[in-house]
Motif scaffolding. Sequence first.
Motif, PDB file in Angstrom:
ATOM      1  N   GLU A 122      60.072  54.923  40.463  1.00 41.70           N
ATOM      2  CA  GLU A 122      59.372  53.883  41.195  1.00 41.70           C
ATOM      3  C   GLU A 122      57.893  53.897  40.830  1.00 41.70           C
ATOM      4  O   GLU A 122      57.292  54.960  40.681  1.00 41.70           O
ATOM      5  N   PRO A 123      57.286  52.713  40.665  1.00 44.43           N
ATOM      6  CA  PRO A 123      55.857  52.664  40.336  1.00 44.43           C
ATOM      7  C   PRO A 123      55.023  53.177  41.506  1.00 44.43           C
ATOM      8  O   PRO A 123      55.475  53.143  42.656  1.00 44.43           O
ATOM      9  N   PRO A 124      53.813  53.640  41.240  1.00 39.71           N
ATOM     10  CA  PRO A 124      52.943  54.102  42.327  1.00 39.71           C
ATOM     11  C   PRO A 124      52.597  52.962  43.277  1.00 39.71           C
ATOM     12  O   PRO A 124      52.781  51.785  42.966  1.00 39.71           O
ATOM     13  N   LYS A 125      52.087  53.309  44.417  1.00 36.56           N
ATOM     14  CA  LYS A 125      51.649  52.321  45.397  1.00 36.56           C
ATOM     15  C   LYS A 125      50.423  51.586  44.873  1.00 36.56           C
ATOM     16  O   LYS A 125      49.541  52.181  44.270  1.00 36.56           O
ATOM     17  N   CYS A 126      50.380  50.283  45.076  1.00 35.27           N
ATOM     18  CA  CYS A 126      49.224  49.491  44.637  1.00 35.27           C
ATOM     19  C   CYS A 126      48.019  49.792  45.526  1.00 35.27           C
ATOM     20  O   CYS A 126      48.052  49.545  46.743  1.00 35.27           O
ATOM     21  N   GLU A 127      46.982  50.339  44.927  1.00 33.95           N
ATOM     22  CA  GLU A 127      45.768  50.677  45.669  1.00 33.95           C
ATOM     23  C   GLU A 127      44.515  50.175  44.947  1.00 33.95           C
ATOM     24  O   GLU A 127      43.456  50.790  45.012  1.00 33.95           O
ATOM     25  N   CYS A 128      44.646  49.044  44.251  1.00 37.17           N
ATOM     26  CA  CYS A 128      43.479  48.441  43.602  1.00 37.17           C
ATOM     27  C   CYS A 128      42.463  48.047  44.683  1.00 37.17           C
ATOM     28  O   CYS A 128      42.832  47.631  45.778  1.00 37.17           O
ATOM     29  N   GLN A 129      41.191  48.157  44.351  1.00 39.49           N
ATOM     30  CA  GLN A 129      40.135  47.951  45.331  1.00 39.49           C
ATOM     31  C   GLN A 129      39.629  46.508  45.307  1.00 39.49           C
ATOM     32  O   GLN A 129      39.362  45.938  44.252  1.00 39.49           O
ATOM     33  N   SER A 130      39.498  45.920  46.497  1.00 37.05           N
ATOM     34  CA  SER A 130      38.890  44.606  46.657  1.00 37.05           C
ATOM     35  C   SER A 130      37.895  44.684  47.806  1.00 37.05           C
ATOM     36  O   SER A 130      38.079  45.466  48.750  1.00 37.05           O
ATOM     37  N   LEU A 131      36.840  43.877  47.728  1.00 37.05           N
ATOM     38  CA  LEU A 131      35.762  43.964  48.718  1.00 37.05           C
ATOM     39  C   LEU A 131      35.109  42.607  48.896  1.00 37.05           C
ATOM     40  O   LEU A 131      34.815  41.909  47.921  1.00 37.05           O
ATOM     41  N   GLY A 164      40.433  32.165  33.529  1.00 32.29           N
ATOM     42  CA  GLY A 164      40.350  31.092  32.559  1.00 32.29           C
ATOM     43  C   GLY A 164      40.375  31.553  31.119  1.00 32.29           C
ATOM     44  O   GLY A 164      40.354  30.724  30.196  1.00 32.29           O
ATOM     45  N   SER A 165      40.417  32.852  30.880  1.00 34.35           N
ATOM     46  CA  SER A 165      40.482  33.378  29.523  1.00 34.35           C
ATOM     47  C   SER A 165      41.891  33.185  28.960  1.00 34.35           C
ATOM     48  O   SER A 165      42.829  32.819  29.678  1.00 34.35           O
ATOM     49  N   ALA A 166      42.031  33.450  27.659  1.00 37.05           N
ATOM     50  CA  ALA A 166      43.341  33.283  27.016  1.00 37.05           C
ATOM     51  C   ALA A 166      44.372  34.229  27.614  1.00 37.05           C
ATOM     52  O   ALA A 166      45.566  33.916  27.684  1.00 37.05           O
ATOM     53  N   THR A 167      43.931  35.406  28.032  1.00 40.38           N
ATOM     54  CA  THR A 167      44.820  36.382  28.673  1.00 40.38           C
ATOM     55  C   THR A 167      44.205  36.827  29.988  1.00 40.38           C
ATOM     56  O   THR A 167      43.026  36.553  30.265  1.00 40.38           O
ATOM     57  N   LEU A 168      44.988  37.514  30.805  1.00 40.42           N
ATOM     58  CA  LEU A 168      44.465  38.027  32.064  1.00 40.42           C
ATOM     59  C   LEU A 168      43.374  39.054  31.795  1.00 40.42           C
ATOM     60  O   LEU A 168      43.492  39.889  30.905  1.00 40.42           O
ATOM     61  N   THR A 169      42.294  38.984  32.570  1.00 36.35           N
ATOM     62  CA  THR A 169      41.155  39.878  32.398  1.00 36.35           C
ATOM     63  C   THR A 169      41.285  41.060  33.350  1.00 36.35           C
ATOM     64  O   THR A 169      41.648  40.895  34.516  1.00 36.35           O
ATOM     65  N   THR A 170      40.989  42.242  32.869  1.00 30.05           N
ATOM     66  CA  THR A 170      41.081  43.455  33.691  1.00 30.05           C
ATOM     67  C   THR A 170      39.796  43.677  34.461  1.00 30.05           C
ATOM     68  O   THR A 170      38.704  43.685  33.884  1.00 30.05           O
ATOM     69  N   TYR A 171      39.916  43.845  35.768  1.00 26.21           N
ATOM     70  CA  TYR A 171      38.781  44.151  36.644  1.00 26.21           C
ATOM     71  C   TYR A 171      39.038  45.500  37.313  1.00 26.21           C
ATOM     72  O   TYR A 171      40.103  45.704  37.918  1.00 26.21           O
ATOM     73  N   GLY A 172      38.062  46.397  37.238  1.00 27.84           N
ATOM     74  CA  GLY A 172      38.203  47.665  37.945  1.00 27.84           C
ATOM     75  C   GLY A 172      38.207  47.467  39.440  1.00 27.84           C
ATOM     76  O   GLY A 172      38.908  48.152  40.191  1.00 27.84           O
ATOM     77  N   LYS A 173      37.407  46.494  39.920  1.00 32.16           N
ATOM     78  CA  LYS A 173      37.372  46.105  41.318  1.00 32.16           C
ATOM     79  C   LYS A 173      37.258  44.593  41.385  1.00 32.16           C
ATOM     80  O   LYS A 173      36.791  43.957  40.431  1.00 32.16           O
ATOM     81  N   MET A 174      37.672  44.021  42.502  1.00 27.23           N
ATOM     82  CA  MET A 174      37.415  42.603  42.773  1.00 27.23           C
ATOM     83  C   MET A 174      36.443  42.537  43.943  1.00 27.23           C
ATOM     84  O   MET A 174      36.813  42.826  45.084  1.00 27.23           O
ATOM     85  N   GLN A 175      35.190  42.196  43.650  1.00 27.39           N
ATOM     86  CA  GLN A 175      34.139  42.130  44.658  1.00 27.39           C
ATOM     87  C   GLN A 175      33.619  40.698  44.696  1.00 27.39           C
ATOM     88  O   GLN A 175      32.927  40.255  43.785  1.00 27.39           O
ATOM     89  N   GLY A 176      33.975  39.979  45.754  1.00 28.07           N
ATOM     90  CA  GLY A 176      33.676  38.551  45.812  1.00 28.07           C
ATOM     91  C   GLY A 176      32.617  38.192  46.829  1.00 28.07           C
ATOM     92  O   GLY A 176      32.456  38.864  47.850  1.00 28.07           O
ATOM     93  N   VAL A 177      31.889  37.102  46.567  1.00 26.02           N
ATOM     94  CA  VAL A 177      30.885  36.585  47.496  1.00 26.02           C
ATOM     95  C   VAL A 177      30.905  35.061  47.415  1.00 26.02           C
ATOM     96  O   VAL A 177      31.183  34.483  46.352  1.00 26.02           O
ATOM     97  N   CYS A 178      30.638  34.406  48.529  1.00 28.35           N
ATOM     98  CA  CYS A 178      30.567  32.946  48.588  1.00 28.35           C
ATOM     99  C   CYS A 178      29.096  32.530  48.591  1.00 28.35           C
ATOM    100  O   CYS A 178      28.314  33.025  49.404  1.00 28.35           O
TER     101      CYS A 178
END
Length: 304
Positions: free
Chosen positions: A24-33, A114-128
């Motif tokens: 089984e794959p590990p638990k998804c624990e990617c960071q978002s903020l 929007g790139s040709a392939t999916l882009t890898t992000y170490g974290k997803m940190q978003g702001v409006c």
Amino acid sequence: MILILLLLLFPTVVENCLVVKTVEPPKCECQSLALSISNIESIIGNHEFYKSNISKYSIHAPKISIDDCHTQMYCEGVYSLVVFDDIEKYHVFGAYSTDGLCDPFTQKWLVDDGSATLTTYGKMQGVCVDYTTKAYTCPCRLYSVDTQNAREMISPHEIYQGLLYKYQLIRPTLPDKECPSNFSCPQNMTSVLLVSSYYNLQGTNQFTCGTDEFNTPVWRNDQVSMFISDDRCTVSYGCKRGVALTLTKVRGEILRSDRFDAVCHVDEDEDTNTWTVVQHKSAFGEEQIFENQDLFAYACATTY
């Protein structure tokens, strides 16, 4: 030889089983903020795109929905979404939402930017970011608050927790200046000015942009000078520019002085808190002391 002939004539059937062991794959624990005014400076304050394209505009935290290994970030209204990696990488999604798929083996996001392939992000940190308004160029930050953003902007303040959360809040009108020095509210509405650890209620709120001892741009209240102890039990209020301070609920009347000091006394046996208030000697009369006051309220007035 006979044995070999027998085996050829009467073959023995052997069935082999292929055993496959699944992992089984590990638990998804990617960071978002979600980035907001409370944390954005400490996280991406040194980022060049933040300095030139975000710090000058009104911002608030994006909405984030997470479902197992998938997350979605989006902004509402006129705000534009900007997502940062934990390094220099960023992308402006604008009015569109962004989706991220967490790779459980690398614990990194795969983001469609929007790139040709999916882009890898170490974290997803978003702001409006509100790019529809004029860029804010004053070195001192000034935020206008309404009901929609009040929890994010001023929830740690005691006045919000004890009072303002009960009411509808409307953003005030600011003069069209680089560094406005006052603001106004609609008729019959109370204005609130939060500066550092203290606040003003009602009246015409005036303030000025200056620097502190570390040469950091800060707003200074241009109407009230005050001191508040760390435990908030000792306070001193005065008014600048010769304006009188008014104190209510003492002897059932309004008192006037250039300065008032107050000390809070806690009676644990009676479970009560009361103020001892000192009205300093001024053009309005001699010094007076009032003990056992339930309420200490103040204001600066331009007429008296």
